[in-house]
Design a protein around this motif. Sequence first.
Motif, PDB file in Angstrom:
ATOM      1  N   ALA A  53       0.839  -1.188   0.000  1.00  0.00           N
ATOM      2  CA  ALA A  53       0.000   0.000   0.000  1.00  0.00           C
ATOM      3  C   ALA A  53       0.878   1.243   0.000  1.00  0.00           C
ATOM      4  O   ALA A  53       2.105   1.164   0.145  1.00  0.00           O
ATOM      5  CB  ALA A  53      -0.931   0.000   1.220  1.00  0.00           C
ATOM      6  N   SER A  54       0.261   2.402  -0.155  1.00  0.00           N
ATOM      7  CA  SER A  54       1.001   3.659  -0.112  1.00  0.00           C
ATOM      8  C   SER A  54       1.573   3.870   1.292  1.00  0.00           C
ATOM      9  O   SER A  54       0.962   3.470   2.283  1.00  0.00           O
ATOM     10  CB  SER A  54       0.073   4.819  -0.477  1.00  0.00           C
ATOM     11  OG  SER A  54      -0.498   4.626  -1.766  1.00  0.00           O
ATOM     12  N   SER A  55       2.748   4.490   1.359  1.00  0.00           N
ATOM     13  CA  SER A  55       3.376   4.705   2.666  1.00  0.00           C
ATOM     14  C   SER A  55       4.342   5.884   2.594  1.00  0.00           C
ATOM     15  O   SER A  55       4.670   6.372   1.506  1.00  0.00           O
ATOM     16  CB  SER A  55       4.112   3.443   3.131  1.00  0.00           C
ATOM     17  OG  SER A  55       5.135   3.104   2.212  1.00  0.00           O
ATOM     18  N   TYR A  56       4.796   6.312   3.768  1.00  0.00           N
ATOM     19  CA  TYR A  56       5.674   7.478   3.858  1.00  0.00           C
ATOM     20  C   TYR A  56       7.120   7.094   4.155  1.00  0.00           C
ATOM     21  O   TYR A  56       7.400   6.032   4.716  1.00  0.00           O
ATOM     22  CB  TYR A  56       5.196   8.408   4.982  1.00  0.00           C
ATOM     23  CG  TYR A  56       3.921   9.157   4.662  1.00  0.00           C
ATOM     24  CD1 TYR A  56       3.887  10.150   3.684  1.00  0.00           C
ATOM     25  CD2 TYR A  56       2.737   8.873   5.353  1.00  0.00           C
ATOM     26  CE1 TYR A  56       2.714  10.838   3.402  1.00  0.00           C
ATOM     27  CE2 TYR A  56       1.568   9.558   5.073  1.00  0.00           C
ATOM     28  CZ  TYR A  56       1.558  10.539   4.094  1.00  0.00           C
ATOM     29  OH  TYR A  56       0.407  11.217   3.818  1.00  0.00           O
ATOM     30  N   LEU A  57       8.029   8.022   3.806  1.00  0.00           N
ATOM     31  CA  LEU A  57       9.401   7.994   4.292  1.00  0.00           C
ATOM     32  C   LEU A  57       9.432   8.749   5.616  1.00  0.00           C
ATOM     33  O   LEU A  57       8.710   9.730   5.793  1.00  0.00           O
ATOM     34  CB  LEU A  57      10.343   8.704   3.307  1.00  0.00           C
ATOM     35  CG  LEU A  57      10.677   8.005   1.984  1.00  0.00           C
ATOM     36  CD1 LEU A  57      11.481   8.957   1.102  1.00  0.00           C
ATOM     37  CD2 LEU A  57      11.453   6.723   2.225  1.00  0.00           C
TER      38      LEU A  57
END
Length: 289
Positions: A137-141
């Motif tokens: 899924a979409s995720s952050y740094l």
Amino acid sequence: MSKKEKPIVALIYDFDGTLSPGNMQEYAFIQAIGKNKDEFWKENKELAESQDADQILTYMLLMLQKAQANGISLKKESFQKFGESVELFNGVEKWFDRINEYGKKKGVTIEHYINSSGLKEMIEGTKVGKKFNQIFASSYLYTVDGIAQWPAIAVNFTNKTQFLFKINKGITSANDTKKINEFINESDRRIPFNHMIYFGDGATDIPCMKLVKQQGGHSIAVYPPRKNKEVAEKLITENRVNFVCPADYSEDKEIDVVVKTIIDKIKADSDFNELMKLHKEKAGKTQNK
């Protein structure tokens, strides 16, 4: 058949609209930033259109901006906490253990995967976050202080298909760009496409649902009970999915019956193929004497 030889059946789910009746941002997060869902998504659409940008990337940017403006923590734990409030369709909480047990009785190993444009961190915080073998899924740094600062992965409706091939080849890293392109014989791939069941709810899942179906697997279009049935039915009339079911995952409901029947078929096909292989090997030994 030994444990290692058990066929693996992969159940692959979109999240928003498939396991949950709404977009995950529309629960506690949007309330926390003082918006309603219509305002948030309208702003996202306008931003994407004005910049000719991907709407997944723009929603991820807006989440960071709105959280920061409202004094909300940008740590992973904060996003996971928001995930706790995400509602699920009826029966979802008990679904995974029940299907795992059914697979065990039938002699197959069941694995569950998420393939979603939603936020991985929020999915991890839901009541079922620990039920998945892998969440794509979409995720952050994050910075060294654990603060979200930039999108790490943005999953849109077309690049979702890459994760099907990763599941097919047994790749668990979203970052991998090497093994995914290596040639692997179909017979050596960890989970064949015909051992996959894909669950989606609409247009953003069409490439994945159609790919799985074309490769011999099974796709199920789900819809909220008592509404939007025509959207899902259009997918089956266009030959993009195999089945259309209301999103009620309770025991003995339609989706439960369909999935168990597919598992039965996969097991029977696997046994049949093993039997043919055995007879071919026996015949070969006889010829070589």
